[in-house]
Design a protein around this motif. Sequence first.
Motif, PDB file in Angstrom:
ATOM      1  N   ARG A  61       0.851  -1.068  -0.087  1.00 36.66           N
ATOM      2  CA  ARG A  61      -0.222  -0.038   0.144  1.00 36.66           C
ATOM      3  C   ARG A  61       0.969   1.120  -0.028  1.00 36.66           C
ATOM      4  N   PRO A  62       0.414   2.364  -0.294  1.00 36.67           N
ATOM      5  CA  PRO A  62       1.207   3.812  -0.138  1.00 36.67           C
ATOM      6  C   PRO A  62       1.589   3.650   1.223  1.00 36.67           C
ATOM      7  N   TYR A  63       2.881   4.321   1.286  1.00 31.75           N
ATOM      8  CA  TYR A  63       3.641   4.372   2.523  1.00 31.75           C
ATOM      9  C   TYR A  63       3.142   4.775   3.586  1.00 31.75           C
ATOM     10  N   GLN A  64       2.243   6.234   3.461  1.00 30.73           N
ATOM     11  CA  GLN A  64       1.898   6.748   4.211  1.00 30.73           C
ATOM     12  C   GLN A  64       0.619   6.148   5.071  1.00 30.73           C
ATOM     13  N   SER A  65       0.108   5.158   4.338  1.00 28.53           N
ATOM     14  CA  SER A  65      -1.201   4.459   4.739  1.00 28.53           C
ATOM     15  C   SER A  65      -0.800   3.514   5.848  1.00 28.53           C
ATOM     16  N   TYR A  66       0.393   3.228   6.235  1.00 30.48           N
ATOM     17  CA  TYR A  66       0.634   2.321   7.382  1.00 30.48           C
ATOM     18  C   TYR A  66       0.975   3.103   8.444  1.00 30.48           C
ATOM     19  N   THR A  67       0.692   2.377   9.596  1.00 25.52           N
ATOM     20  CA  THR A  67       1.274   2.927  10.886  1.00 25.52           C
ATOM     21  C   THR A  67       2.548   2.604  11.129  1.00 25.52           C
TER      22      THR A  67
ATOM     23  N   SER B  33       6.964  -3.910  10.812  1.00 30.31           N
ATOM     24  CA  SER B  33       6.679  -5.350  11.216  1.00 30.31           C
ATOM     25  C   SER B  33       6.781  -6.137   9.946  1.00 30.31           C
ATOM     26  N   ARG B  34       6.166  -5.248   8.804  1.00 23.08           N
ATOM     27  CA  ARG B  34       6.491  -5.848   7.458  1.00 23.08           C
ATOM     28  C   ARG B  34       7.860  -5.885   6.889  1.00 23.08           C
ATOM     29  N   MET B  35       8.426  -4.686   7.240  1.00 22.63           N
ATOM     30  CA  MET B  35      10.086  -4.819   6.986  1.00 22.63           C
ATOM     31  C   MET B  35      10.806  -5.641   7.690  1.00 22.63           C
ATOM     32  N   ASP B  36      10.345  -5.948   8.961  1.00 23.77           N
ATOM     33  CA  ASP B  36      11.294  -6.997   9.638  1.00 23.77           C
ATOM     34  C   ASP B  36      11.181  -8.442   9.255  1.00 23.77           C
ATOM     35  N   TYR B  37       9.958  -8.728   8.695  1.00 21.43           N
ATOM     36  CA  TYR B  37       9.867 -10.065   8.464  1.00 21.43           C
ATOM     37  C   TYR B  37       9.477 -10.194   6.847  1.00 21.43           C
TER      38      TYR B  37
ATOM     39  N   LEU C 272       8.268  -1.650   0.301  1.00 21.22           N
ATOM     40  CA  LEU C 272       8.512  -0.576   1.552  1.00 21.22           C
ATOM     41  C   LEU C 272      10.024  -0.344   1.862  1.00 21.22           C
ATOM     42  N   HIS C 273      10.836  -1.612   1.286  1.00 24.05           N
ATOM     43  CA  HIS C 273      12.462  -1.425   1.574  1.00 24.05           C
ATOM     44  C   HIS C 273      12.759  -0.438   0.583  1.00 24.05           C
TER      45      HIS C 273
ATOM     46  N   GLU D 140      -0.488 -13.190 -15.476  1.00 24.91           N
ATOM     47  CA  GLU D 140       0.725 -13.094 -15.036  1.00 24.91           C
ATOM     48  C   GLU D 140       0.937 -13.389 -13.652  1.00 24.91           C
ATOM     49  N   PHE D 141      -0.008 -12.461 -13.112  1.00 25.48           N
ATOM     50  CA  PHE D 141      -0.042 -12.480 -11.715  1.00 25.48           C
ATOM     51  C   PHE D 141      -1.373 -12.790 -11.184  1.00 25.48           C
ATOM     52  N   GLU D 142      -1.740 -13.518 -10.171  1.00 29.25           N
ATOM     53  CA  GLU D 142      -2.901 -13.645  -9.196  1.00 29.25           C
ATOM     54  C   GLU D 142      -2.292 -13.907  -7.961  1.00 29.25           C
ATOM     55  N   PHE D 143      -2.734 -12.983  -6.901  1.00 26.87           N
ATOM     56  CA  PHE D 143      -2.351 -12.841  -5.555  1.00 26.87           C
ATOM     57  C   PHE D 143      -3.327 -12.216  -4.708  1.00 26.87           C
ATOM     58  N   THR D 144      -3.241 -12.677  -3.360  1.00 32.18           N
ATOM     59  CA  THR D 144      -4.345 -11.900  -2.595  1.00 32.18           C
ATOM     60  C   THR D 144      -3.444 -11.415  -1.374  1.00 32.18           C
ATOM     61  N   MET D 145      -3.583  -9.939  -1.117  1.00 30.06           N
ATOM     62  CA  MET D 145      -2.957  -9.459  -0.153  1.00 30.06           C
ATOM     63  C   MET D 145      -3.383  -9.712   1.192  1.00 30.06           C
ATOM     64  N   THR D 146      -2.641  -9.525   2.415  1.00 27.46           N
ATOM     65  CA  THR D 146      -3.306  -9.604   3.813  1.00 27.46           C
ATOM     66  C   THR D 146      -4.221  -8.704   3.952  1.00 27.46           C
ATOM     67  N   TYR D 147      -4.531  -7.559   3.203  1.00 30.84           N
ATOM     68  CA  TYR D 147      -5.744  -6.678   3.198  1.00 30.84           C
ATOM     69  C   TYR D 147      -6.933  -7.434   2.875  1.00 30.84           C
ATOM     70  N   ARG D 148      -6.612  -8.554   1.993  1.00 27.01           N
ATOM     71  CA  ARG D 148      -7.726  -9.346   1.605  1.00 27.01           C
ATOM     72  C   ARG D 148      -8.313  -8.969   0.386  1.00 27.01           C
ATOM     73  N   ASP D 149      -7.357  -8.078  -0.461  1.00 30.00           N
ATOM     74  CA  ASP D 149      -7.786  -7.713  -1.874  1.00 30.00           C
ATOM     75  C   ASP D 149      -7.014  -8.734  -2.638  1.00 30.00           C
ATOM     76  N   THR D 150      -7.740  -9.091  -3.861  1.00 26.32           N
ATOM     77  CA  THR D 150      -7.070  -9.769  -4.999  1.00 26.32           C
ATOM     78  C   THR D 150      -6.700  -9.488  -6.121  1.00 26.32           C
ATOM     79  N   HIS D 151      -5.636  -9.638  -6.555  1.00 28.83           N
ATOM     80  CA  HIS D 151      -5.136  -8.756  -7.750  1.00 28.83           C
ATOM     81  C   HIS D 151      -4.810  -9.767  -8.987  1.00 28.83           C
ATOM     82  N   PHE D 152      -5.007  -9.428 -10.094  1.00 31.67           N
ATOM     83  CA  PHE D 152      -4.674 -10.154 -11.274  1.00 31.67           C
ATOM     84  C   PHE D 152      -4.083  -9.394 -12.388  1.00 31.67           C
ATOM     85  N   LEU D 153      -3.277  -9.854 -13.061  1.00 33.89           N
ATOM     86  CA  LEU D 153      -2.630  -9.062 -14.332  1.00 33.89           C
ATOM     87  C   LEU D 153      -2.421  -9.854 -15.388  1.00 33.89           C
TER      88      LEU D 153
END
Length: 412
Positions: free
Chosen positions: A23-29, A35-39, A45-46, A169-182
């Motif tokens: 997600r956009p950088y500013q939308s994360y606490t 947490s995301r960058m640690d693991y 985000l890196h 080419e892509f099909e994946f689901t984010m932890t935010y529970r939105d699914t993306h296809f390309l």
Amino acid sequence: MAKVIPFKAVRPTRAIVGLVAARPYQSYTVDERESRMDYNPFSFLHIVNPGYKYDQVITGEDRYRLVKNRYLEFKEDGIFVQDKKPSFYVYKIVNRHGQEFNGLIAATSAEDYENDIIKKHEDTLAKREETFKSYLKTVGFNAEPVLLTYPDNDIISKIIKDTQKGYAEFEFTMTYRDTHFLWKIDNENTVAIIEKEFEKMNTIYIADGHHRSASSHLLYTDEKANNPNHNGTESYNFFMSYLIPESELVIHEFNRLIKDLNGLSKEEFLIKLDELYRIENRGTMPYSPSKPHHFSMYLDGEFYSLYLRKTSYEFHTALDRLDAHLLYETILRPVLGIHDLRNDNRIEYVNGQHEMITIKSSVDSGEFMVGFGMCPTSIEQMKQIADEGLKMPPKSTYILPKLRSGITIYEF
């Protein structure tokens, strides 16, 4: 005639795209980001937070140079790979609420932006434009598309639907529970048909991403001026966009929460409102407005409906008819003394995906004194305001879909 062209996207590999997209950088606490960058070493985000590697906050040009370094490292490590042929990208999002969005990722023209073929409905801040232009100039890529909308087109829609029948080419689901296809479109005949259909369009509209598009236009202006051999085909002439038909754009309102009554008692406040609105007490059950120029209000444990008195306010432009502007001109500015909607800390905004119970809870907590609900802006209102060269107040619309960074990248 809108100029919309294919480009050679830099993309994550299929195996890890779900780990890269962010997600956009500013939308994360802060805690979420860390947490995301640690693991997750693959998170985009890196790239945009390069100081994490050194446990340092890095700003300005130093940060921009390190962003570019991190990006190049991702390419060197094979996390990002560039397509060999210019392509359009069919992109489908299904969000956590089941809403579906289908469109094309493409390169759109900075000259079209300049000539008002790509139309705007929001003001931008010159300082933010310059800051992001400097960022783009240093890093040399754009990783989050501008959201544009165009009139529904049967030919483009058929191409999108036919393409979606094939291998994604892509099909994946984010932890935010939105699914993306390309899906990728690189067939030259199909590419030419898409380009010609957009050329038939006199106007397309920015739905979300006014600062990104404005900054890309500034970059184009600078690069053009500094290039004696400029010919209009250079990559800086374009910026990455996600284009969806108007029928698939979803617009929610932003409701308003106010921290005080500007020195007025409850009774004095209601008397002031009565000059312009017919007021009805709706009791304690959550209440939402049902039509334009009709607001809900939560004050002191009770909901009210506010109906604009037709003889008390004149409409001259499309902006005058916009509820967010109407509320500002009749209540927020003259009664509550809020003049700067962008910077006044007495006002906060709640997007319309949250029900009126959120407004109630916020006022009941004691943090706010009053809350206002309104109907969402229509796509036709947004277009008419843009067509008249007018600009909406801040936080007039909350528009879906919300896009992710790092799924396709445009280099210049």
